[in-house]
Design a protein around this motif. Structure first.
Motif, PDB file in Angstrom:
ATOM      1  N   GLU A   4      -9.634  12.385  -7.155  1.00 15.07           N
ATOM      2  CA  GLU A   4     -10.872  11.924  -7.773  1.00 15.07           C
ATOM      3  C   GLU A   4     -11.761  11.209  -6.772  1.00 15.07           C
ATOM      4  OE1 GLU A   4      -9.729   9.470 -10.967  1.00 15.07           O
ATOM      5  OE2 GLU A   4      -8.778  11.072 -12.154  1.00 15.07           O
ATOM      6  N   ASP A   5     -11.176  10.346  -5.841  1.00  9.49           N
ATOM      7  CA  ASP A   5     -12.017   9.582  -4.898  1.00  9.49           C
ATOM      8  C   ASP A   5     -11.291   9.544  -3.586  1.00  9.49           C
ATOM      9  OD1 ASP A   5     -13.879   8.106  -3.729  1.00  9.49           O
ATOM     10  OD2 ASP A   5     -13.651   6.321  -5.029  1.00  9.49           O
ATOM     11  N   PRO A   6     -11.323  10.613  -2.741  1.00  7.24           N
ATOM     12  CA  PRO A   6     -10.586  10.661  -1.491  1.00  7.24           C
ATOM     13  C   PRO A   6     -11.129   9.665  -0.504  1.00  7.24           C
ATOM     14  CG  PRO A   6     -11.917  12.647  -1.773  1.00  7.24           C
ATOM     15  CD  PRO A   6     -12.038  11.927  -3.033  1.00  7.24           C
ATOM     16  N   ASP A   7     -12.410   9.422  -0.419  1.00  4.38           N
ATOM     17  CA  ASP A   7     -12.960   8.479   0.570  1.00  4.38           C
ATOM     18  C   ASP A   7     -12.431   7.072   0.345  1.00  4.38           C
ATOM     19  OD1 ASP A   7     -14.357  10.554   1.650  1.00  4.38           O
ATOM     20  OD2 ASP A   7     -16.162  10.170   0.455  1.00  4.38           O
ATOM     21  N   GLN A   8     -12.392   6.720  -0.925  1.00 10.84           N
ATOM     22  CA  GLN A   8     -11.869   5.374  -1.229  1.00 10.84           C
ATOM     23  C   GLN A   8     -10.392   5.258  -0.862  1.00 10.84           C
ATOM     24  OE1 GLN A   8     -13.697   2.785  -2.219  1.00 10.84           O
ATOM     25  NE2 GLN A   8     -11.841   1.531  -2.061  1.00 10.84           N
ATOM     26  N   THR A   9      -9.673   6.330  -1.065  1.00 10.89           N
ATOM     27  CA  THR A   9      -8.244   6.343  -0.726  1.00 10.89           C
ATOM     28  C   THR A   9      -8.042   6.141   0.745  1.00 10.89           C
ATOM     29  OG1 THR A   9      -7.792   7.794  -2.593  1.00 10.89           O
ATOM     30  CG2 THR A   9      -6.114   7.671  -0.871  1.00 10.89           C
ATOM     31  N   TYR A  10      -8.837   6.841   1.565  1.00 14.37           N
ATOM     32  CA  TYR A  10      -8.692   6.703   3.028  1.00 14.37           C
ATOM     33  C   TYR A  10      -9.064   5.293   3.464  1.00 14.37           C
ATOM     34  CZ  TYR A  10      -8.231  11.796   3.086  1.00 14.37           C
ATOM     35  OH  TYR A  10      -7.827  13.081   2.881  1.00 14.37           O
ATOM     36  N   GLU A  11     -10.063   4.735   2.812  1.00 13.03           N
ATOM     37  CA  GLU A  11     -10.446   3.371   3.155  1.00 13.03           C
ATOM     38  C   GLU A  11      -9.276   2.411   2.923  1.00 13.03           C
ATOM     39  OE1 GLU A  11     -13.058   2.140   4.534  1.00 13.03           O
ATOM     40  OE2 GLU A  11     -14.208   4.033   4.625  1.00 13.03           O
ATOM     41  N   GLU A  16      -4.825  -0.901   5.039  1.00 11.48           N
ATOM     42  CA  GLU A  16      -3.378  -1.230   5.146  1.00 11.48           C
ATOM     43  C   GLU A  16      -2.900  -1.140   6.573  1.00 11.48           C
ATOM     44  OE1 GLU A  16      -1.256   1.326   2.517  1.00 11.48           O
ATOM     45  OE2 GLU A  16      -2.015   0.366   0.669  1.00 11.48           O
ATOM     46  N   ILE A  17      -3.387  -0.137   7.304  1.00 15.38           N
ATOM     47  CA  ILE A  17      -2.959   0.020   8.706  1.00 15.38           C
ATOM     48  C   ILE A  17      -3.434  -1.159   9.521  1.00 15.38           C
ATOM     49  CG2 ILE A  17      -3.243   1.422  10.771  1.00 15.38           C
ATOM     50  CD1 ILE A  17      -3.307   3.884   8.937  1.00 15.38           C
ATOM     51  N   GLN A  18      -4.605  -1.614   9.290  1.00 19.06           N
ATOM     52  CA  GLN A  18      -5.148  -2.708  10.069  1.00 19.06           C
ATOM     53  C   GLN A  18      -4.520  -4.061   9.700  1.00 19.06           C
ATOM     54  OE1 GLN A  18      -9.482  -2.700   9.966  1.00 19.06           O
ATOM     55  NE2 GLN A  18      -9.571  -0.471  10.109  1.00 19.06           N
ATOM     56  N   SER A  19      -3.944  -4.109   8.515  1.00 18.33           N
ATOM     57  CA  SER A  19      -3.372  -5.406   8.109  1.00 18.33           C
ATOM     58  C   SER A  19      -2.088  -5.742   8.855  1.00 18.33           C
ATOM     59  CB  SER A  19      -3.091  -5.406   6.599  1.00 18.33           C
ATOM     60  OG  SER A  19      -2.057  -4.471   6.318  1.00 18.33           O
ATOM     61  N   PHE A  20      -1.328  -4.788   9.289  1.00 21.69           N
ATOM     62  CA  PHE A  20      -0.061  -4.952  10.023  1.00 21.69           C
ATOM     63  C   PHE A  20       0.985  -5.754   9.235  1.00 21.69           C
ATOM     64  CE2 PHE A  20      -3.219  -4.444  13.414  1.00 21.69           C
ATOM     65  CZ  PHE A  20      -2.709  -3.344  14.085  1.00 21.69           C
ATOM     66  N   GLU A  21       0.780  -5.732   7.896  1.00 18.48           N
ATOM     67  CA  GLU A  21       1.740  -6.497   7.075  1.00 18.48           C
ATOM     68  C   GLU A  21       2.818  -5.612   6.485  1.00 18.48           C
ATOM     69  OE1 GLU A  21      -0.446  -8.546   4.140  1.00 18.48           O
ATOM     70  OE2 GLU A  21      -1.411  -9.954   5.546  1.00 18.48           O
ATOM     71  N   LEU A  22       2.508  -4.333   6.289  1.00 20.75           N
ATOM     72  CA  LEU A  22       3.482  -3.423   5.679  1.00 20.75           C
ATOM     73  C   LEU A  22       3.836  -2.350   6.672  1.00 20.75           C
ATOM     74  CD1 LEU A  22       1.876  -2.998   2.144  1.00 20.75           C
ATOM     75  CD2 LEU A  22       3.843  -4.406   2.746  1.00 20.75           C
ATOM     76  N   PRO A  23       4.960  -1.758   6.559  1.00 23.48           N
ATOM     77  CA  PRO A  23       5.274  -0.602   7.408  1.00 23.48           C
ATOM     78  C   PRO A  23       4.282   0.522   7.115  1.00 23.48           C
ATOM     79  CG  PRO A  23       7.250  -1.443   6.344  1.00 23.48           C
ATOM     80  CD  PRO A  23       6.077  -2.138   5.701  1.00 23.48           C
ATOM     81  N   ILE A  24       3.848   1.159   8.206  1.00 25.63           N
ATOM     82  CA  ILE A  24       2.796   2.194   8.065  1.00 25.63           C
ATOM     83  C   ILE A  24       3.400   3.540   7.805  1.00 25.63           C
ATOM     84  CG2 ILE A  24       1.244   0.906   9.560  1.00 25.63           C
ATOM     85  CD1 ILE A  24       1.907   2.908  11.758  1.00 25.63           C
ATOM     86  N   GLU A  25       4.756   3.639   7.829  1.00 24.25           N
ATOM     87  CA  GLU A  25       5.339   4.976   7.640  1.00 24.25           C
ATOM     88  C   GLU A  25       5.025   5.462   6.235  1.00 24.25           C
ATOM     89  OE1 GLU A  25       6.913   2.421   8.704  1.00 24.25           O
ATOM     90  OE2 GLU A  25       7.798   2.819  10.697  1.00 24.25           O
ATOM     91  N   ALA A  26       5.258   4.629   5.278  1.00 21.60           N
ATOM     92  CA  ALA A  26       5.016   5.057   3.898  1.00 21.60           C
ATOM     93  C   ALA A  26       3.532   5.339   3.671  1.00 21.60           C
ATOM     94  CB  ALA A  26       5.518   3.973   2.938  1.00 21.60           C
ATOM     95  N   THR A  27       2.677   4.513   4.308  1.00 23.74           N
ATOM     96  CA  THR A  27       1.226   4.715   4.123  1.00 23.74           C
ATOM     97  C   THR A  27       0.780   6.051   4.683  1.00 23.74           C
ATOM     98  OG1 THR A  27       0.941   2.322   4.255  1.00 23.74           O
ATOM     99  CG2 THR A  27      -1.034   3.714   4.551  1.00 23.74           C
ATOM    100  N   LEU A  28       1.232   6.338   5.922  1.00 18.65           N
ATOM    101  CA  LEU A  28       0.866   7.621   6.548  1.00 18.65           C
ATOM    102  C   LEU A  28       1.462   8.784   5.762  1.00 18.65           C
ATOM    103  CD1 LEU A  28       1.299   6.704  10.314  1.00 18.65           C
ATOM    104  CD2 LEU A  28      -0.831   6.937   9.033  1.00 18.65           C
TER     105      LEU A  28
END
Length: 798
Positions: A4-11, A16-28
């Motif tokens: 429904e909103d891919p741009d918002q999802t990528y944002e 999340e990647i820039q926050s460095f608080e969570l592992p990025i494996e699941a995000t990617l």
């Protein structure tokens, strides 16, 4: 949601990647897994984000660039001043270094001295701390060398508890600590070796210890008994026979007892004098210190039990001599004296329960051994010595607190065996007395000889006392000898009753019972065997009967003899009586029966000499020679019987006559005798007449009327029937109480008549031509038929 909103999802992903608080494996992974071509779109989005950040960085750098340029310019201005300052500092430092070299050297010397001083102080302190440890350890070595093991163990405890903790960090201390267990083991081994030597020592000295203890017990007992007698101590029923000492000997016995007591006091040896108990004390203390007291106790008790079993094992030939029993008892006494000493001088090494258990085990074994070995003893003297040893053994151990009731119970068993050996010994004595006796009255020629006899045997006869010398006692030599030996037996039996801790009543009962056994078994058996011996004739049997009568009368004197010994009145309810009456009565009856038997045998010998001519035509006119000899023999024998009780003589006489009558009757009816003539019957009648004359002559006084003649009544009526030939009367009156021939049996008459019929036929071959002879023959045949009919009728009726 990504569709429904891919741009918002990528944002969101980039955030999340820039926050460095969570592992990025699941995000990617969520970016790549949600949509196809998501990677490309994400990369485009990521590039755009990067370009935005670069622009921001560039703006920031441009904003701070002028300040940076100004800072660089300032630094360049200061550079010259800094170099000058550096040169000045370096020069100043060089000057300080040069000036402080001597101070540094002195300071280093001071530091070195201070360190040495501190080290010396430390060493002194440590040495002062270690020296007591080394001194104690040196002391330990000296104690070990001097075999003062208990002190050495105490030193070890001090080292471990006090000294070693102070120097535990040093290596020499660790070596010492490691060496102490070995020293303890060495002490245990050495102590155990000393204990083994001690156990071996007491095993070797057990017999000496026991001998000393038994000797002291005997001396104490002798002294106590003598003192009691001197003071006239009365115990009533509890006073024992063995304690009685004649008054005339009291002072002598007491003096002797005091002398023995004084000697024993000078030479009193205790168990400590004979055995060195220090090894067991040391070993007990050492194991107590080591905390292994239970092991020592178990070992000691186990070894002592083994020694007990060895001590209780008797020698195979122990029963042969009293020394064998003495060695056996002394070893056992020595063993338990040592155990009693250990019980009282140590705490817990042995307990009363342990010694009681050991004693009960030993007592069972001792009783079994004594019961088995004493059974082999056949000598009464050896049995008596064994009894004395058992009493001394029991008294000794009782003095040490051991119960010995079972030993006294065993003594009652041995007493029975002692009586058996006495009975066997006295059986031989009685046999010798009977063999040496001449079985004739004792002759005395003067008053001295008369007194000698009555001093040996309690004989009283006023008629004999009034007779002039020389005269004779009615009994033979064996009677006083038997009486004396019975008294000797009582004395011998009494010896066993001494020291059994029994009352006078019990001793009296023992003596009477043993004497009864002597009379009822031994003497009775010897008398019966004597009576049955083939060489004992009628005269000897008569004397034996007379002897038994006098021995029977002497039994009351034996009872008085026992009463005088024990002071127990015969009127006491439970007093046992002597069975002499029944004993000698049985012997007399046996002798009487033997008299009857031998008399009948003698009659048979005479009867066997009979030599009748059964076919003679006329009698000789006088009695047969064998019968007259027999009658003369009977007359002489019955003269000897005048010393017997009247009933015995009468019974013997009646038995002889009856036997003679039966023998004569059997001679007539003998199946081998086929023919008898009337002349033979007449001759036989003459012999029977002599028998009747003998019976009527009263060979033995006391018969009433013709009682003795009735022994021949059967023969008389039978012979009268044949002599008178009164068959009609016999047949007519048969079975009537008043019949003249009531005692004639039809079968007997028939047998004899048939023998006479056959003789008549042979002797009268031609008599058939004479009318009288023919009539007589017919009469005989008629009587025979009638008798046979009568006999057959009797058989059918029966």
């Amino acid at each position: 949601m990504l569709e429904e909103d891919p741009d918002q999802t990528y944002e969101n992903v980039l955030a999340e990647i820039q926050s460095f608080e969570l592992p990025i494996e699941a995000t990617l992974r969520s970016v790549y897994d949600d949509q196809p071509n998501a990677h490309k779109k994400f990369m485009e989005k990521l590039d755009a984000c990067i370009r935005n950040h670069d622009k921001e960085i560039e703006k920031m750098c441009n904003f701070h660039h002028q300040g940076f340029v100004d800072a660089i310019t300032e630094l360049l201005k200061v550079r010259t001043d800094a170099e000058k300052l550096k040169v000045q500092v370096t020069d100043t430092n060089r000057k300080f270094q040069d000036a402080g070299k001597e101070v540094i050297v002195q300071t280093e010397d001071i530091i070195r001295c201070r360190i040495q001083q501190r080290n010396i102080t430390t060493v002194v302190e440590k040495l002062q701390l270690c020296l007591p440890v080394l001194e104690m350890y040196s002391k330990l070595k000296e104690q070990m060398s001097a075999k003062r093991y208990y002190s050495a163990l105490k030193t070890m405890e001090q080292l471990e508890n006090v000294y070693f903790p102070r120097v535990s960090q040093y290596r020499f201390c660790q070596l010492m600590i490691e060496n102490l267990p070995k020293l303890r083991e060495d002490i245990k081994e050495i102590s155990m070796s000393d204990l083994k030597d001690f156990l071996e020592s007491i095993r070797k000295h057990s017999d000496k210890i026991g001998e000393t203890a038994m000797k002291q017990a005997q001396q104490q007992k002798t002294f106590t008994v003598a003192l009691q007698k001197q003071n006239h101590v009365q115990f009533g029923k509890n006073m024992h026979f063995n304690d009685r000492i004649p008054e005339g000997r009291n002072e002598v016995e007491l003096k002797r007892a005091f002398e023995e007591e004084d000697e024993s006091e000078e030479e009193v040896l205790t168990v400590q004098d004979l055995v060195d108990f220090s090894p067991v004390y040391r070993c007990l203390h050492i194991y107590s210190v080591l905390g292994d007291e239970e092991t020592f106790e178990n070992y000691y008790r186990k070894q002592r039990k083994k020694q007990a079993r060895l001590v209780l094992q008797p020698q195979s030939n122990m029963h042969e001599t009293v020394d064998g029993y003495r060695r056996y008892f002394t070893q056992i006494v020595g063993f338990f004296v040592v155990e009693d000493h250990i019980l009282h001088v140590t705490q817990g090494l042995v307990t009363r329960a342990y010694t009681d258990e050991l004693w009960n085990m030993a007592l069972s074994k001792i009783i079994a051994v004594l019961r088995a070995h004493s059974s082999y003893c056949t000598d009464p003297d050896l049995v008596l010595e064994l009894k004395n040893l058992i009493v001394l053994f029991a008294d000794t151990l009782q003095g040490y607190g051991f119960p010995v009731n079972r030993l006294f119970d065993l003594l009652f068993e041995i007493r029975d065996q002692y009586n058996e050996t006495l009975l066997k010994k006295w059986a031989g004595i009685f046999r010798d007395i009977f063999e040496e006796d001449n079985y004739s009255p004792i002759p005395v020629v003067n008053e001295e000889e008369y007194k000698v006899v009555i001093s040996k045997f309690p004989f009283q006869d006023p008629d004999l006392e009034k007779q002039p010398f020389p005269k004779k006692f009615p009994m033979s030599q064996s009677v006083p000898h038997i009486y004396i030996q019975v008294k000797e037996f009582i004395y011998a039996s009494l010896k066993f009753s001494e020291s059994l801790h029994r009352s006078s009543t019990e001793i009296d009962d023992m003596l009477r019972k043993s004497t009864n056994l002597l009379l009822t078994r031994t003497l009775s058996s010897c008398l019966l065997n004597l009576i049955r011996k083939p060489h004992i004739g009628l005269t000897e049997l008569v004397q034996i009967i007379i002897n038994t009568a006098h021995l029977e009368q002497a039994c009351r004197h034996l009872e008085d003899f026992i009463t005088n010994i024990t002071n127990i009145s015969q009127e006491t309810v439970h007093t046992t009586r002597l069975y002499g009456l029944s004993t000698f009565k049985d012997a007399r009856h046996a002798a009487e029966g033997e008299i009857y038997t031998k008399l009948n045998q003698k009659i048979d010998e005479f009867v066997q000499l009979a030599d009748y001519d059964w076919t003679m035509s006329e009698p000789d006119g006088r009695a047969s020679g064998y019968l007259m000899d027999l009658i003369n023999f009977l007359r002489s024998i019955f003269q000897v019987f005048t010393h017997l009780p009247g009933k015995v003589a009468q019974t013997a006489c009646m038995s002889a006559c009856q036997h003679l009558s039966t023998s004569l009757m059997q001679m007539l009816l003998d199946s081998e005798l086929k023919q008898i003539s009337m002349g033979a019957v007449q001759q036989f009648n003459l012999d029977v007449i002599q028998c009747e004359l003998f019976a009527s002559s009263e060979p033995v006084p006391g018969f009433q009327g013709d009682t003795l003649q009735l022994a021949f009544i059967d023969l008389r009526q039978l012979l009268d029937l044949f002599m008178v030939w009164d068959w009609s009367t016999y047949l007519a009156d048969y079975g009537q109480p008043a019949s003249k021939y009531l005692r004639v049996n039809p079968n007997t008459a028939l047998t004899l008549l048939e023998k006479m019929k056959d003789t008549s036929k042979k002797n009268n071959i031609f008599a058939q031509f004479r009318k009288n002879d023919r009539d007589k023959q017919k009469l005989i045949e008629t009587v025979v038929r009638q008798l046979r009919s009568l006999v057959n009728g009797m058989s059918q009726h029966t």
